[in-house]
Scaffold this active site. Structure first.
Site, mmCIF file in Angstrom:
data_model
loop_
_atom_site.group_PDB
_atom_site.id
_atom_site.type_symbol
_atom_site.label_atom_id
_atom_site.label_comp_id
_atom_site.label_asym_id
_atom_site.label_seq_id
_atom_site.Cartn_x
_atom_site.Cartn_y
_atom_site.Cartn_z
ATOM 1 N N GLY A 135 44.866 51.407 40.030
ATOM 2 C CA GLY A 135 44.420 52.532 40.875
ATOM 3 C C GLY A 135 44.123 53.813 40.129
ATOM 4 O O GLY A 135 43.156 53.894 39.367
ATOM 5 N N ILE A 137 45.686 55.299 37.732
ATOM 6 C CA ILE A 137 46.153 55.460 36.348
ATOM 7 C C ILE A 137 44.991 55.311 35.363
ATOM 8 O O ILE A 137 44.316 54.278 35.355
ATOM 9 C CB ILE A 137 47.244 54.419 36.000
ATOM 10 C CG1 ILE A 137 48.371 54.459 37.029
ATOM 11 C CG2 ILE A 137 47.777 54.646 34.595
ATOM 12 C CD1 ILE A 137 49.394 53.340 36.863
ATOM 13 N N GLU A 191 49.574 43.911 53.278
ATOM 14 C CA GLU A 191 48.469 43.693 54.222
ATOM 15 C C GLU A 191 48.798 42.564 55.186
ATOM 16 O O GLU A 191 49.740 41.791 54.946
ATOM 17 C CB GLU A 191 47.214 43.335 53.438
ATOM 18 C CG GLU A 191 46.739 44.504 52.611
ATOM 19 C CD GLU A 191 45.400 44.243 51.964
ATOM 20 O OE1 GLU A 191 44.618 43.456 52.519
ATOM 21 O OE2 GLU A 191 45.152 44.832 50.907
ATOM 22 N N ASP A 202 45.933 38.901 42.791
ATOM 23 C CA ASP A 202 45.491 40.266 42.481
ATOM 24 C C ASP A 202 45.902 40.640 41.047
ATOM 25 O O ASP A 202 45.092 41.140 40.259
ATOM 26 C CB ASP A 202 46.125 41.225 43.509
ATOM 27 C CG ASP A 202 45.828 42.680 43.221
ATOM 28 O OD1 ASP A 202 44.734 43.143 43.573
ATOM 29 O OD2 ASP A 202 46.692 43.357 42.627
ATOM 30 N N LYS A 206 43.670 41.389 37.493
ATOM 31 C CA LYS A 206 43.874 42.595 36.675
ATOM 32 C C LYS A 206 44.251 42.212 35.238
ATOM 33 O O LYS A 206 43.795 42.841 34.276
ATOM 34 C CB LYS A 206 44.956 43.470 37.317
ATOM 35 C CG LYS A 206 44.482 44.091 38.647
ATOM 36 C CD LYS A 206 45.628 44.694 39.432
ATOM 37 C CE LYS A 206 45.138 45.379 40.692
ATOM 38 N NZ LYS A 206 46.230 45.757 41.598
HETATM 39 P P1 NDP Z 1 38.465 48.349 52.903
HETATM 40 O O1 NDP Z 1 38.609 46.984 53.456
HETATM 41 O O2 NDP Z 1 39.308 49.439 53.441
HETATM 42 O O3 NDP Z 1 36.943 48.810 53.061
HETATM 43 C C1 NDP Z 1 35.862 47.951 52.836
HETATM 44 C C2 NDP Z 1 34.582 48.644 53.279
HETATM 45 O O4 NDP Z 1 33.492 47.788 53.033
HETATM 46 C C3 NDP Z 1 34.547 48.967 54.773
HETATM 47 O O5 NDP Z 1 33.969 50.238 54.967
HETATM 48 C C4 NDP Z 1 33.629 47.889 55.356
HETATM 49 O O6 NDP Z 1 32.899 48.320 56.492
HETATM 50 C C5 NDP Z 1 32.690 47.681 54.198
HETATM 51 N N1 NDP Z 1 32.076 46.363 54.179
HETATM 52 C C6 NDP Z 1 32.671 45.151 54.157
HETATM 53 N N2 NDP Z 1 31.767 44.160 54.098
HETATM 54 C C7 NDP Z 1 30.559 44.782 54.087
HETATM 55 C C8 NDP Z 1 29.220 44.316 54.048
HETATM 56 N N3 NDP Z 1 28.929 43.013 53.992
HETATM 57 N N4 NDP Z 1 28.228 45.230 54.062
HETATM 58 C C9 NDP Z 1 28.497 46.551 54.111
HETATM 59 N N5 NDP Z 1 29.741 47.058 54.137
HETATM 60 C C10 NDP Z 1 30.755 46.168 54.129
HETATM 61 O O7 NDP Z 1 38.646 48.224 51.320
HETATM 62 P P2 NDP Z 1 39.312 49.264 50.312
HETATM 63 O O8 NDP Z 1 38.685 50.588 50.467
HETATM 64 O O9 NDP Z 1 40.786 49.140 50.404
HETATM 65 O O10 NDP Z 1 38.935 48.603 48.902
HETATM 66 C C11 NDP Z 1 37.644 48.732 48.345
HETATM 67 C C12 NDP Z 1 37.659 48.180 46.915
HETATM 68 O O11 NDP Z 1 38.587 48.927 46.151
HETATM 69 C C13 NDP Z 1 38.110 46.713 46.790
HETATM 70 O O12 NDP Z 1 37.417 46.109 45.749
HETATM 71 C C14 NDP Z 1 39.585 46.834 46.431
HETATM 72 O O13 NDP Z 1 40.068 45.731 45.727
HETATM 73 C C15 NDP Z 1 39.547 48.053 45.551
HETATM 74 N N6 NDP Z 1 40.813 48.769 45.443
HETATM 75 C C16 NDP Z 1 41.461 49.187 46.555
HETATM 76 C C17 NDP Z 1 42.646 49.859 46.465
HETATM 77 C C18 NDP Z 1 43.360 50.344 47.679
HETATM 78 O O14 NDP Z 1 44.443 50.938 47.531
HETATM 79 N N7 NDP Z 1 42.843 50.145 48.884
HETATM 80 C C19 NDP Z 1 43.248 50.136 45.155
HETATM 81 C C20 NDP Z 1 42.474 49.701 44.027
HETATM 82 C C21 NDP Z 1 41.292 49.026 44.177
HETATM 83 P P3 NDP Z 1 33.637 48.731 57.888
HETATM 84 O O15 NDP Z 1 34.438 49.971 57.548
HETATM 85 O O16 NDP Z 1 32.539 49.059 58.811
HETATM 86 O O17 NDP Z 1 34.472 47.571 58.231
HETATM 87 N N1 HSE Z 2 46.823 45.245 46.795
HETATM 88 C C1 HSE Z 2 46.888 45.961 45.565
HETATM 89 C C2 HSE Z 2 48.348 46.295 45.237
HETATM 90 C C3 HSE Z 2 46.049 47.222 45.687
HETATM 91 O O1 HSE Z 2 49.233 46.034 46.060
HETATM 92 O O2 HSE Z 2 48.617 46.763 44.141
HETATM 93 C C4 HSE Z 2 45.697 47.841 44.375
HETATM 94 O O3 HSE Z 2 44.829 47.058 43.609
#
Ligand code: NDP
Ligand code: HSE
Length: 434
Positions: A135, A137, A191, A202, A206
């Site tokens: 994240g 870091i 989740e 996951d 990484k």
């Molecule tokens: P979310 O599930 O919260 O958000 C995903 C977004 O993508 C939503 O806005 C969704 O739309 C949109 N989406 C999904 N499918 C489609 C599609 N086919 N076309 C267009 N839009 C689409 O994910 P996060 O924000 O949690 O994570 C995003 C990325 O960041 C991932 O790769 C995750 O692994 C990475 N990540 C996340 C962390 C976290 O703490 N959450 C930490 C580190 C990395 P809608 O809102 O309308 O459903």
């Molecule tokens: N699901 C991940 C975690 C989010 O628990 O660390 C950050 O990649």
């Protein structure tokens, strides 16, 4: 005047937990991003699945068709959808059109990193992915750039916040795995489908990214040995406690030597007991921490929030500034560095240490039978502790380093000894001299 410069156009694919924070911060501090980039940074489109769920984004920017954004006039595409498809196809299209890419998508990078790097390279575009591991870091840029003049020998860390939260809570309360997982879900730490986190997928993605960068070698998730935390029960936590240790899910990437002296890469994710005085033992809750050991730099530790909207957006925006700056000055970020191409070492041949807790008959000769079995497999014992309980005894053995295959065979043979009633727990030991 920066404001008079041609703006950097940013297409955002996905606006969930992380994307929403990216949009908020760009909206809140436009002058700072412009000053740091050398040109105003404008979001020109946001692709989501359900536009009606996004009052935080001006309606004119929203689309359900990410391909139109990728094919449009954006300079930089920020992918925050997650998963393999459609993210992979969208990013390949963006890179082939010469657009730089910022992504937080560890699963995609661990599977298709080389394909994405190649597309970036062939088309003069950048690919940045700091948020994909740990994240907020700053870890990947130090590995990719700051330590490019050193030789990294080992990267070991806690890179999954969900499993770390569960193990920390089990250690604090003495509760079992299932009830702690349920509680973590109720509190929003796990989740609805926690499989990727608790089964180690996951962390394995990484680890693949970390090993690739640290050892200048292409390592994919399938090269990473993976075990999750579902097999860790209150008994294992208690056994660790009794030896002044705690249990953590670790990602460990090492440069190892084969018997003929050639180098290889070992990458693994599994729960392990570490001493309570080890710096990683104090990393609790949803935090992440990574230790890097390099030949000249020595030991380095990186610590902070490994997940969450704003912390992850910090890393994404750092990448966006870097990519946008390169657009402004016609510069280029770092490329893939896979020149070493070290072979992957299998888990069987990786040196590890085991902690074993056995229920045995409390009678003469048992200890020597157990010790003889270790000896037959060329596994040396470091600690033995026996406690009588009437006719039975609890026997704890901690080994010195041996190949994981030898240690596994030893456990199998020990379990077959007539005087051994039960192998209560087996866990690897890390973070101390063997
Ligand atoms: P979310 O599930 O919260 O958000 C995903 C977004 O993508 C939503 O806005 C969704 O739309 C949109 N989406 C999904 N499918 C489609 C599609 N086919 N076309 C267009 N839009 C689409 O994910 P996060 O924000 O949690 O994570 C995003 C990325 O960041 C991932 O790769 C995750 O692994 C990475 N990540 C996340 C962390 C976290 O703490 N959450 C930490 C580190 C990395 P809608 O809102 O309308 O459903
Ligand atoms: N699901 C991940 C975690 C989010 O628990 O660390 C950050 O990649």
């Amino acid at each position: 005047m920066i404001e008079e410069r041609q703006p950097i156009r940013v297409a955002l694919l996905g606006c969930g937990t992380v994307g929403t924070e990216v949009v908020r911060l760009l909206h809140e501090y436009p002058a700072e991003y412009a000053a740091r980039t050398g040109a105003p940074v404008h979001v020109t489109g946001v692709a989501v699945r359900r536009p009606h769920k996004h009052p935080e984004v001006p309606e004119r920017l929203l689309t359900t068709d990410p391909a139109t954004l990728v094919e449009g006039d954006a300079d930089v595409v920020v992918e925050l959808i997650g998963g393999i498809e459609p993210a992979r196809s969208l990013l390949l299209r963006a890179l082939r059109a010469g657009k730089s890419v910022v992504t937080a998508n560890k699963a995609l990078l661990a599977e298709h990193g080389s394909e994405l790097y190649a597309a970036a390279d062939e088309n003069g575009a950048d690919i940045y992915f700091e948020a994909a591991v740990a994240g907020a870091i700053p870890l990947l840029r130090p590995l990719r750039e700051s330590l490019a003049g050193d030789r990294i020998n080992r990267v070991m860390g806690i890179v999954n916040g969900t499993s770390n939260y569960i193990l920390s809570a089990m250690d604090a309360t003495g509760a079992g795995y299932a009830e702690t997982l349920e509680e973590a879900g109720r509190l929003g730490y796990a989740e609805a489908d926690p499989t990727a986190d608790v089964d180690g997928f996951d962390a394995a993605s990484k680890a693949a990214i970390l090993a690739s960068l640290a050892f200048h070698t292409r390592v994919t998730a399938s090269d990473v040995h993976r075990e999750g935390i579902s097999g860790v029960g209150a008994g294992e936590i208690q056994a660790a406690r009794a030896l002044d240790r705690t249990v953590k899910l670790l990602a460990i990437c090492e440069r190892v030597l084969d018997e003929d002296g050639t180098e290889a890469v070992s990458a693994r994710v599994h729960p392990a007991m570490i001493p309570r005085e080890h710096p990683l033992a104090g990393v609790s809750g949803a935090f992440n921490a990574v230790f890097v050991e390099a030949e000249s730099a020595g030991q380095l530790m990186f610590y902070g929030q490994g997940a969450g909207g704003a912390p992850t957006a910090s890393a994404v925006l750092g990448d966006l500034v870097a990519a946008a700056r390169n657009v402004v000055v016609s510069g280029k970020g770092p490329r893939e560095s896979a020149h070493a191409q070290l072979p992957a070492r299998s888990m069987d041949h990786t040196p590890t240490r085991y902690h074993m807790s056995l229920d045995v008959a409390d009678k003469p000769g048992v200890l020597s039978q157990v010790a003889a079995t270790f000896n037959e497999h060329d596994v040396s014992i470091s600690v033995v502790r026996q406690e009588g309980r009437g006719e039975d005894a609890s026997l704890v053995v901690v080994t010195h380093t041996a190949s994981d295959a030898a240690l596994r065979s030893t456990v199998e043979k020990v379990a077959q000894l007539p005087s051994v009633h039960e192998v209560v727990s087996v866990m690897r030991v890390e973070g101390e001299r063997s």
